[in-house]
Design a protein around this motif. Structure first.
Motif, PDB file in Angstrom:
ATOM      1  N   PRO A  65      92.092  59.422 139.850  1.00  0.00           N
ATOM      2  CA  PRO A  65      91.826  58.773 138.557  1.00  0.00           C
ATOM      3  C   PRO A  65      91.450  57.304 138.718  1.00  0.00           C
ATOM      4  O   PRO A  65      91.663  56.713 139.785  1.00  0.00           O
ATOM      5  CB  PRO A  65      93.159  58.932 137.815  1.00  0.00           C
ATOM      6  N   ALA A  66      90.886  56.726 137.674  1.00  0.00           N
ATOM      7  CA  ALA A  66      90.538  55.305 137.689  1.00  0.00           C
ATOM      8  C   ALA A  66      91.792  54.467 137.916  1.00  0.00           C
ATOM      9  O   ALA A  66      92.897  54.836 137.514  1.00  0.00           O
ATOM     10  CB  ALA A  66      89.875  54.921 136.379  1.00  0.00           C
ATOM     11  N   ASP A  67      91.618  53.327 138.591  1.00  0.00           N
ATOM     12  CA  ASP A  67      92.744  52.426 138.834  1.00  0.00           C
ATOM     13  C   ASP A  67      92.294  50.992 138.552  1.00  0.00           C
ATOM     14  O   ASP A  67      91.185  50.755 138.067  1.00  0.00           O
ATOM     15  CB  ASP A  67      93.277  52.579 140.270  1.00  0.00           C
ATOM     16  N   ASP A  68      93.158  50.013 138.873  1.00  0.00           N
ATOM     17  CA  ASP A  68      92.865  48.620 138.552  1.00  0.00           C
ATOM     18  C   ASP A  68      91.626  48.089 139.279  1.00  0.00           C
ATOM     19  O   ASP A  68      90.933  47.203 138.780  1.00  0.00           O
ATOM     20  CB  ASP A  68      94.068  47.732 138.902  1.00  0.00           C
ATOM     21  N   ARG A  69      91.336  48.621 140.467  1.00  0.00           N
ATOM     22  CA  ARG A  69      90.186  48.158 141.243  1.00  0.00           C
ATOM     23  C   ARG A  69      88.937  48.983 140.976  1.00  0.00           C
ATOM     24  O   ARG A  69      87.834  48.521 141.234  1.00  0.00           O
ATOM     25  CB  ARG A  69      90.505  48.195 142.737  1.00  0.00           C
ATOM     26  N   HIS A  70      89.120  50.208 140.494  1.00  0.00           N
ATOM     27  CA  HIS A  70      87.978  51.098 140.235  1.00  0.00           C
ATOM     28  C   HIS A  70      88.083  51.583 138.790  1.00  0.00           C
ATOM     29  O   HIS A  70      88.487  52.708 138.528  1.00  0.00           O
ATOM     30  CB  HIS A  70      87.986  52.271 141.219  1.00  0.00           C
ATOM     31  N   ARG A  71      87.701  50.715 137.874  1.00  0.00           N
ATOM     32  CA  ARG A  71      87.887  50.993 136.448  1.00  0.00           C
ATOM     33  C   ARG A  71      87.018  52.154 135.959  1.00  0.00           C
ATOM     34  O   ARG A  71      87.327  52.765 134.944  1.00  0.00           O
ATOM     35  CB  ARG A  71      87.580  49.741 135.631  1.00  0.00           C
ATOM     36  N   TYR A  72      85.935  52.423 136.671  1.00  0.00           N
ATOM     37  CA  TYR A  72      85.055  53.540 136.296  1.00  0.00           C
ATOM     38  C   TYR A  72      85.313  54.782 137.144  1.00  0.00           C
ATOM     39  O   TYR A  72      84.505  55.707 137.163  1.00  0.00           O
ATOM     40  CB  TYR A  72      83.586  53.132 136.428  1.00  0.00           C
ATOM     41  N   GLY A  73      86.437  54.805 137.834  1.00  0.00           N
ATOM     42  CA  GLY A  73      86.778  55.964 138.652  1.00  0.00           C
ATOM     43  C   GLY A  73      86.160  55.882 140.038  1.00  0.00           C
ATOM     44  O   GLY A  73      85.637  54.848 140.456  1.00  0.00           O
ATOM     45  N   HIS A  74      86.219  56.999 140.772  1.00  0.00           N
ATOM     46  CA  HIS A  74      85.778  57.039 142.161  1.00  0.00           C
ATOM     47  C   HIS A  74      84.610  58.006 142.369  1.00  0.00           C
ATOM     48  O   HIS A  74      84.329  58.431 143.495  1.00  0.00           O
ATOM     49  CB  HIS A  74      86.941  57.459 143.066  1.00  0.00           C
ATOM     50  N   GLY A  75      83.919  58.367 141.303  1.00  0.00           N
ATOM     51  CA  GLY A  75      82.894  59.406 141.370  1.00  0.00           C
ATOM     52  C   GLY A  75      81.768  59.122 142.347  1.00  0.00           C
ATOM     53  O   GLY A  75      81.241  60.037 142.977  1.00  0.00           O
ATOM     54  N   LYS A  76      81.384  57.843 142.509  1.00  0.00           N
ATOM     55  CA  LYS A  76      80.236  57.536 143.361  1.00  0.00           C
ATOM     56  C   LYS A  76      80.525  57.770 144.840  1.00  0.00           C
ATOM     57  O   LYS A  76      79.601  57.758 145.658  1.00  0.00           O
ATOM     58  CB  LYS A  76      79.774  56.097 143.137  1.00  0.00           C
ATOM     59  N   ILE A  77      81.789  57.993 145.183  1.00  0.00           N
ATOM     60  CA  ILE A  77      82.108  58.342 146.572  1.00  0.00           C
ATOM     61  C   ILE A  77      81.355  59.605 146.972  1.00  0.00           C
ATOM     62  O   ILE A  77      80.897  59.745 148.118  1.00  0.00           O
ATOM     63  CB  ILE A  77      83.625  58.528 146.748  1.00  0.00           C
ATOM     64  N   GLU A  78      81.202  60.541 146.032  1.00  0.00           N
ATOM     65  CA  GLU A  78      80.467  61.770 146.336  1.00  0.00           C
ATOM     66  C   GLU A  78      78.996  61.468 146.619  1.00  0.00           C
ATOM     67  O   GLU A  78      78.378  62.087 147.479  1.00  0.00           O
ATOM     68  CB  GLU A  78      80.585  62.768 145.190  1.00  0.00           C
ATOM     69  N   ASN A  79      78.412  60.515 145.897  1.00  0.00           N
ATOM     70  CA  ASN A  79      77.014  60.148 146.149  1.00  0.00           C
ATOM     71  C   ASN A  79      76.851  59.479 147.511  1.00  0.00           C
ATOM     72  O   ASN A  79      75.866  59.709 148.210  1.00  0.00           O
ATOM     73  CB  ASN A  79      76.505  59.211 145.053  1.00  0.00           C
ATOM     74  N   ILE A  80      77.828  58.646 147.878  1.00  0.00           N
ATOM     75  CA  ILE A  80      77.796  58.022 149.202  1.00  0.00           C
ATOM     76  C   ILE A  80      77.872  59.092 150.282  1.00  0.00           C
ATOM     77  O   ILE A  80      77.153  59.052 151.280  1.00  0.00           O
ATOM     78  CB  ILE A  80      78.952  57.007 149.349  1.00  0.00           C
ATOM     79  N   SER A  81      78.765  60.070 150.072  1.00  0.00           N
ATOM     80  CA  SER A  81      78.901  61.178 151.014  1.00  0.00           C
ATOM     81  C   SER A  81      77.575  61.920 151.168  1.00  0.00           C
ATOM     82  O   SER A  81      77.122  62.203 152.284  1.00  0.00           O
ATOM     83  CB  SER A  81      79.980  62.144 150.526  1.00  0.00           C
ATOM     84  N   GLY A  82      76.936  62.241 150.048  1.00  0.00           N
ATOM     85  CA  GLY A  82      75.678  62.966 150.101  1.00  0.00           C
ATOM     86  C   GLY A  82      74.582  62.178 150.802  1.00  0.00           C
ATOM     87  O   GLY A  82      73.767  62.744 151.538  1.00  0.00           O
ATOM     88  N   THR A  83      74.561  60.860 150.597  1.00  0.00           N
ATOM     89  CA  THR A  83      73.560  60.014 151.255  1.00  0.00           C
ATOM     90  C   THR A  83      73.768  59.994 152.757  1.00  0.00           C
ATOM     91  O   THR A  83      72.807  60.068 153.540  1.00  0.00           O
ATOM     92  CB  THR A  83      73.623  58.579 150.689  1.00  0.00           C
ATOM     93  N   ILE A  84      75.034  59.892 153.186  1.00  0.00           N
ATOM     94  CA  ILE A  84      75.338  59.933 154.625  1.00  0.00           C
ATOM     95  C   ILE A  84      74.900  61.266 155.223  1.00  0.00           C
ATOM     96  O   ILE A  84      74.332  61.322 156.321  1.00  0.00           O
ATOM     97  CB  ILE A  84      76.837  59.690 154.867  1.00  0.00           C
ATOM     98  N   GLU A  85      75.153  62.351 154.500  1.00  0.00           N
ATOM     99  CA  GLU A  85      74.743  63.667 154.981  1.00  0.00           C
ATOM    100  C   GLU A  85      73.226  63.737 155.151  1.00  0.00           C
ATOM    101  O   GLU A  85      72.723  64.323 156.116  1.00  0.00           O
ATOM    102  CB  GLU A  85      75.211  64.749 154.012  1.00  0.00           C
TER     103      GLU A  85
END
Length: 308
Positions: A65-85
């Motif tokens: 879930p969203a936290d104090d440092r990631h107010r919009y959640g962590h969803g873009k981690i999946e996009n970073i993963s896909g780009t690395i792939e």
């Protein structure tokens, strides 16, 4: 951990296990036969394994879930993963092409073709099963990381069948140069997959709008409540992993009760979220710009003719 995240993690773990097994099998078969096309497939599966591990950890992190440092959640981690792939796929294609061109220049001999055909057949069947499971969960959860992993394995299916065909042709014709030629075809297929993944995974990192068909759904929902507002503008959309972020300005008659306007916004937001799961909608309310003594709204309080 939510049920959606659990489903993602389980199928990502399956991908890691299957890729580990296939890497070992292909490497053994490639060394035993001396086939550069089988070794190229082993390298491809090795990068698939790295990609599967990245996808596994990314779906776990993206589900937080969203936290104090990631107010919009962590969803873009999946996009970073896909780009690395996608980058890993390009690296694999370049390495395979280099090895295949070297073997075309220097020649080579392929032995124990039967073993190579067998391991490629097993690889293709396993990847068909796992890629379908990945794609099913990816579509159900709108996971770009899992869809990227599924595309990896789907490419592996095609290339495995290609290598099988090359080995069978060598057995029938005795022309060993068919092996590096097939490897070059494999490299081209992998490059195509890398480009497709790049478009899908990287572009959301720079906040491109949602696809046209999704924006049409959003506009359709908003317009279905047009009897209760004057107009809307400044619609903005973007995507982060499986999450959609949507915001807009809604103009209402200036005398509208706050409670009614709030209920209208909640209704619009809920319907958009039902039509496009994973949506986060933010509506900014604006009063109409009619003068303070404006009495030109129609009987339903809808359209202010004195609006400037």
């Amino acid at each position: 951990m939510s049920s959606v995240t659990q489903a993602k993690v389980q199928v990502a773990r399956l991908s890691v296990i299957s890729n580990t097994t296939l890497v070992v099998g292909k490497m053994v078969a490639g060394l035993a036969t001396g086939s550069v096309s089988i070794l190229s497939e082993a390298i491809h599966s090795g990068l698939d394994l790295i990609a599967a591990m990245i996808a596994y950890f990314s779906v776990k992190e993206a589900g937080k879930p969203a936290d104090d440092r990631h107010r919009y959640g962590h969803g873009k981690i999946e996009n970073i993963s896909g780009t690395i792939e996608a980058l890993l796929i390009v690296v694999a294609a370049i390495w395979i092409s280099y090895e295949a061109i070297g073997k075309l220049k220097n020649g080579g001999h392929v032995e124990q073709i039967g073993w190579g055909v067998a391991i490629m057949g097993v690889s293709a069947v396993v990847n068909i099963i796992v890629s379908r499971k990945l794609l099913k969960v990816a579509k159900a959860t709108d996971s770009v990381a899992l869809e990227a992993d599924a595309m990896h394995l789907k490419t592996d299916v095609y290339t495995s069948f290609g290598v099988m065909l090359g080995l069978l042709l060598i057995k029938l014709t005795g022309i060993s140069l068919l092996d590096p030629l097939v490897a070059l075809v494999v490299a081209l297929l992998i490059l195509k997959a890398g480009w497709d993944l790049t478009k899908q995974a990287f572009f959301p990192l720079v906040d491109v709008s949602l696809p046209k068909e999704e924006e049409e759904i959003i506009i359709g929902v908003i317009e279905s409540y047009s009897a209760h507002y004057l107009e809307f503008h400044k619609l903005r959309t973007r995507k982060a992993g499986s999450e959609r972020h949507i915001d807009l300005h809604l103009v209402v008659p200036k005398e509208s009760p706050v409670r009614e306007v709030h209920t209208l916004c909640d209704t619009i937001e809920d319907e958009i979220e039902n039509r496009l799961p994973g949506s986060h909608v933010l509506i900014h309310i604006e009063p109409c710009k009619g003068s303070s003594d404006c009495n030109n709204c129609d009987s339903n309080g809808r359209q202010c003719q004195d609006e400037t």
